[in-house]
Structures are given as C-alpha cells and as structure tokens.
Scaffold this active site. Structure first.
Site, PDB file in Angstrom:
ATOM      1  N   TYR A  56      -0.722  -3.812   4.237  1.00 26.62           N
ATOM      2  CA  TYR A  56      -2.032  -4.442   4.225  1.00 26.62           C
ATOM      3  C   TYR A  56      -3.127  -3.387   4.042  1.00 26.62           C
ATOM      4  O   TYR A  56      -3.526  -2.689   4.969  1.00 26.62           O
ATOM      5  CB  TYR A  56      -2.283  -5.208   5.519  1.00 26.62           C
ATOM      6  CG  TYR A  56      -1.290  -6.316   5.797  1.00 26.62           C
ATOM      7  CD1 TYR A  56      -0.470  -6.831   4.803  1.00 26.62           C
ATOM      8  CD2 TYR A  56      -1.184  -6.863   7.067  1.00 26.62           C
ATOM      9  CE1 TYR A  56       0.440  -7.853   5.064  1.00 26.62           C
ATOM     10  CE2 TYR A  56      -0.292  -7.887   7.339  1.00 26.62           C
ATOM     11  CZ  TYR A  56       0.524  -8.367   6.336  1.00 26.62           C
ATOM     12  OH  TYR A  56       1.418  -9.381   6.610  1.00 26.62           O
ATOM     13  N   HIS A 144       9.826  -6.042   6.502  1.00 25.59           N
ATOM     14  CA  HIS A 144       8.808  -6.663   5.658  1.00 25.59           C
ATOM     15  C   HIS A 144       9.326  -6.913   4.242  1.00 25.59           C
ATOM     16  O   HIS A 144       9.654  -5.977   3.513  1.00 25.59           O
ATOM     17  CB  HIS A 144       7.567  -5.756   5.590  1.00 25.59           C
ATOM     18  CG  HIS A 144       6.323  -6.472   5.167  1.00 25.59           C
ATOM     19  ND1 HIS A 144       5.124  -5.821   4.970  1.00 25.59           N
ATOM     20  CD2 HIS A 144       6.076  -7.780   4.917  1.00 25.59           C
ATOM     21  CE1 HIS A 144       4.207  -6.706   4.617  1.00 25.59           C
ATOM     22  NE2 HIS A 144       4.770  -7.891   4.563  1.00 25.59           N
TER      23      HIS A 144
END
Length: 325
Positions: A56, A144
């Site tokens: 992110y 992830h």
C-alpha cells in the site's frame, strides 16, 4: 465495536476495522497529514483494528499508520500487516499494479514490490514492516496475494508464519486475497486462523459462498471482509463506475442498479446495505472500512446506524440479486 474471537486463538477483534490502501495513495494521492488525520479520527471514533501492507503506497501506508497510532495504547489495538512482497529500489515493474498504463499507487517512494514467499523472506518482511511502522509487534500477519505462488505460500511462507505464531511473536496468521478459490486451498492445506477476502463476499458478489466460507466454517477460520463497496459501484452505480478497481462491465452496473432500486423501496441507502450485508455471516469477524478522508470515515460509520428491515434481504434473494446467506 463489539469484539469476536479470531479462529481458535486468544485474539479478539472488533467487527469494524480500518483498511489502509487508500492511505497509501491508492488511485489518488493524499498528504501525510491527511492520512494520519484519518488514523487519528478512526481511533477517536473507537476503531481499534487497523490493517495495512507494504504494497500500500510502497511503504507509505505503513509509515502513516505508524505515525497515527504512535501515541495510542498499543494494548488496545489490533494491528495487521501482510507478507510476501519486499520493497526494493531495483524491483521490476509489476503489471498487476497498473491499469491502462497508470499505476494503482500514485506518488510513491522510489521502491517497488518484489515477490518473496521464502522462509527468510517472510521474516525479513515482518522486520521491515516493524521498522516502517515503529511498532514492536503485529497481532495478525497475512500472506498477501499469493495467487501465483500458492506452493511457496503453503510451504515456506506458512512455515515462517507458523513458527512466528508458535514463538508468540504474532497471535494470528492467515492470507489476504481478492479471489476465494486460492484462499480456500490455503485454508484446507494450512492451519490458518484468519483470511482477508476483498470483493468476493459483498452485496454484489457472493462467490465465496461456494468455496471459501464453507471451508472456513469447517476449519473454524475467521473471515475479514474488505472491498464491501466493490470499488465504489455499491455507493453509486453510475455508468463507468468502478468494480474491482477498473470500469465495470454493463451487466455489473445493471445488477448494482437493480439492487439499489430495491434498497430505495425500503428507503435504505445502497451503501448502508453493502456495508452491513457481510456482517450477518457467522464466519465474518470484521468488515474493513477503507476511508480516504475524515469525512468519508464518518459517512461510512453512520451507515452502520441505518436500520435495515429483514424484508429487504428477503426481496433481494427472491429477486435473484443475492445468494442465500
């Protein structure tokens, strides 16, 4: 902000948490000050569960989250980040993080994500995330997006997370993805506590009912839901609205419009139904709100106070717009 147990662990999480992709300049750049203000306001409003990731903003979100929680009582927080990508200055371009030549994350530091689901890579990822956030520990660690790395995720990466959990370094381990099928494989092959599913158990898309949610029920794995608005189409389903981060197909817009029209029959905002819908499933522990501004956060939290008659859920199901819950 009632709390529920994560899997079979001793960790409890609130039903509402803060997702932080937007605080990493996802599709729109914001300032450090504005990002930290969102975290501050979330804490003021009682949110105690924050989920972030190295991807992110290529480290931006983790740093901003760290600044936002620096003065908070750490024992009152549940902090989650992700592993499987290391941030490196010589990273090759990852085309999955672009659409039509434009990157999803804007104005990011001069580093990029490099896949690494090795045992040592997972340990390194945790250490680097701790450094970026300034935290001493994470409560939850998630592999992830291992869609194309399932073998490594289920072996070396899982082994690293399992050992960190056994050592008491982390309370709960799992995986976070946008697709339910590979998550289901990991749930069945590994001893996970929690999964984070984005976009596949929403008012518009309940595909996870076919595989992931039953598997999690069987294995007593908790489910955190992200992307409840399916990138915005479940807020305002106009032509050209986003679905899965890109412009939605006409048939997707048409379905969202039909759902909105049924909601209007009961004077229920579409976004309120979208936010509350996943919370009814018994395996869903938490829904993440991905607010970009303080105002957005307040608007989203207000949606939780909207009373939704059971007849609306029945009508949506009878119309074939939602699957059985």
């Amino acid at each position: 902000m009632n709390e529920v147990r994560v899997g079979r662990t001793d960790l409890f999480v609130p039903r509402i948490g803060l997702g932080t992709a937007a605080l990493g300049n996802f599709q729109q750049a914001i300032s450090d000050t504005d990002a930290v203000a969102v975290v501050d306001h979330a804490l003021d409003r009682g949110i105690r569960y924050l989920d972030t990731a190295p991807l992110y903003g290529h480290g931006l979100a983790e740093k901003r989250v760290g600044r936002g929680v620096a003065a908070a009582d750490r024992d009152q927080l549940v902090m989650s980040t992700k592993v499987g990508r290391l941030l490196r200055p010589d990273a090759p371009r990852d085309e999955t993080q672009y659409y039509d030549g434009v990157p999803f994350y804007l104005d990011v530091p001069p580093v990029g994500p490099v896949w690494d689901f090795s045992y040592d890579g997972i340990r390194r990822s945790v250490e680097e995330s701790l450094e970026r956030t300034g935290l001493e520990r994470f409560d939850v660690l998630l592999m992830h997006d291992p869609d194309d790395h399932l073998e490594a995720a289920a072996t070396t990466a899982y082994a690293a997370l399992r050992d960190l959990r056994a050592a008491g370094t982390v309370s709960a381990i799992g995986a976070g993805m946008n697709h339910s099928a590979p998550l289901t494989e990991l749930v069945r092959s590994c001893d996970l506590d929690v999964v984070l599913l984005a976009g596949r158990y929403t008012l518009l898309d309940q595909s996870a009912l076919a595989d992931l949610l039953p598997a999690c029920e069987e294995r007593e794995v908790s489910v955190v839901i992200g992307g409840v608005f399916n990138s915005g189409i479940l807020v305002d389903p106009l032509p050209g609205a986003s679905f899965d981060y890109i412009p939605a197909r006409d048939e997707v817009v048409a379905k969202a419009v039909a759902i909105r029209d049924l909601c209007r029959k009961y004077d229920v905002p579409l976004a309120a139904a979208a936010l509350q819908f996943p919370l009814a499933h018994p395996r869903v522990s938490t829904v993440l709100i991905g607010a970009r501004t303080v105002g957005e956060l307040d608007e989203d939290l207000a949606l939780l106070d909207v009373e939704i008659p059971s007849a609306l859920w029945t009508d949506l199901q009878n119309a074939g717009l939602t699957d059985a819950r």
